[in-house]
Scaffold this active site. Structure first.
Site, short mmCIF file in Angstrom:
data_model
loop_
_atom_site.label_atom_id
_atom_site.label_comp_id
_atom_site.label_asym_id
_atom_site.label_seq_id
_atom_site.Cartn_x
_atom_site.Cartn_y
_atom_site.Cartn_z
CE LYS A 1 57.51 11.72 24.14
NZ LYS A 1 58.91 11.29 23.90
CD GLN A 12 62.00 11.16 21.93
OE1 GLN A 12 60.77 11.45 22.87
NE2 GLN A 12 61.61 10.52 20.75
CG ASP A 18 61.07 7.48 29.01
OD1 ASP A 18 60.32 7.55 29.14
OD2 ASP A 18 62.34 8.80 28.71
N1 GUN Z 1 61.57 7.17 22.00
C1 GUN Z 1 60.90 6.65 21.37
N2 GUN Z 1 59.96 5.85 22.59
C2 GUN Z 1 60.43 6.70 23.23
C3 GUN Z 1 59.87 6.46 24.96
O1 GUN Z 1 58.82 6.08 25.46
N3 GUN Z 1 60.70 7.64 25.47
C4 GUN Z 1 61.57 8.21 25.52
N4 GUN Z 1 62.70 9.08 25.81
N5 GUN Z 1 62.08 8.18 23.95
C5 GUN Z 1 61.35 7.70 23.06
#
Ligand code: GUN
Length: 323
Positions: free
Chosen positions: A52, A96, A119
């Site tokens: 990311k 996350q 998100d």
């Molecule tokens: N963990 C796995 N996929 C995601 C996501 O799309 N967002 C977040 N915050 N955590 C994740």
């Protein structure tokens, strides 16, 4: 033979378009910023967060990474979220998931400023999505819809079957399909006669986290299959994987595995597989996403898009067309 939907190429194109829009914002003195908080040292999460950061910077945005130890207290994490909420350089906040068990996930997610919730997990954004109000859509579901629209155009009236009812993928992808005027069935690990339900689908979205659960004869001839699963299995177990995994419940998350790699366990040959038996399904489907290289790369691309849109909204700038 099915058309293979190239998510890697689509995601690269989307990232490039986001990058152009970011360059356009620079002239107005705005540089979008994404803050990611990672608690603990889960290797797969660590890889996602690194990817990311890399892709955020490559799109010309600011990336702020906050890596916290596994024993970080809930109040400490809430204090970080409060600082990010107030920081004018931060337009998107992502915590996350999963979080360690001692932290209340819902409490943390709902502490994020609604307009910085890239998100789309804040309960207000979940509600907005479900009533058809403007909201940032969750990234993996948004990626699924972009691929489907690209492949099929108008989705009106098609029967979509979603396998999986997680908050991260299954439920929001069903909402987005409903908004696109599909007839939507949500199936899950306890659905009776799952193969029969799946065979009714014009669009089959598998997001259940069971390696190769969906067999070739579950797919209606000509259907479009979107495989959200990212499962690492021992290469030797591959043939037995679908049966061995059983009904493990619904997968929550997906990430950008594939080309960028996810965390590999030590020892033994492993392979990434989806929730669909790809070799068999591609003989029957009209179009299908591969794993890796299908939905996975779309997640981060959609996160960048959401961060750009959030920055535009916060600064009262009209969102760039064509995204
Ligand atoms: N963990 C796995 N996929 C995601 C996501 O799309 N967002 C977040 N915050 N955590 C994740």
């Amino acid at each position: 033979m099915a058309t293979i939907i190239d998510g890697r190429a689509f995601a690269a194109d989307l990232r490039a378009r986001v990058g152009e829009a970011v360059a356009g914002l620079a002239a107005r003195g705005v540089r979008p910023g994404l803050a990611v908080a990672l608690v603990g040292d889960d290797p797969a999460s660590g890889v996602y967060v690194r990817n990311k950061g890399k892709q955020t910077r490559a799109a010309g945005m600011n990336s702020f990474e906050h890596k916290l130890p596994a024993d970080t207290g809930q109040d400490e994490l809430l204090a970080l979220v409060a600082r990010l909420n107030a920081d004018p350089q931060v337009h998107g906040i992502l915590v996350q998931l999963p979080l360690p068990a001692h932290i209340d996930e819902a409490k943390v997610i709902n502490a994020i400023r609604v307009d910085k919730d890239v998100d789309g997990f804040h309960f207000e954004n979940v509600g907005r999505l479900s009533v058809g109000a403007e909201a940032l859509p969750p990234c993996t579901p948004a990626g699924c819809l972009l691929l489907l629209r690209h492949q099929l155009g108008d989705l009106t009236g098609r029967h979509a079957v979603v396998i999986g009812r997680s908050n991260i993928v299954g439920k929001p992808v069903a909402q987005l399909l409903l908004r696109a005027h599909c007839t939507v069935t949500i199936a899950h690990s306890r659905t009776r006669d799952l193969p029969v339900v799946c065979r009714a689908a014009d669009i089959l979205v598998a997001a259940v986290g069971v390696p190769q659960l969906v067999k070739g004869d579950w797919v209606r001839p000509g259907a479009t299959v979107i495989d959200v699963g990212i499962n690492r299995v021992a290469a030797a177990d591959l043939d037995a994987a679908g049966d061995a995994a059983g009904a493990s419940g619904d997968a929550g998350a997906s990430g950008d595995a594939g080309a960028s790699g996810d965390a590999k366990p030590a020892g033994g040959a492993t392979r990434l597989v989806g929730d669909v038996d790809f070799a068999a399904a591609q003989q029957v489907a009209g179009a299908i996403t591969p794993v890796p290289g299908g939905v996975g790369p779309m997640t981060i691309a959609c996160l960048l898009r959401n961060t750009l849109l959030a920055a535009c909204r916060i600064h009262g700038i009209e969102a760039p067309a064509g995204l």
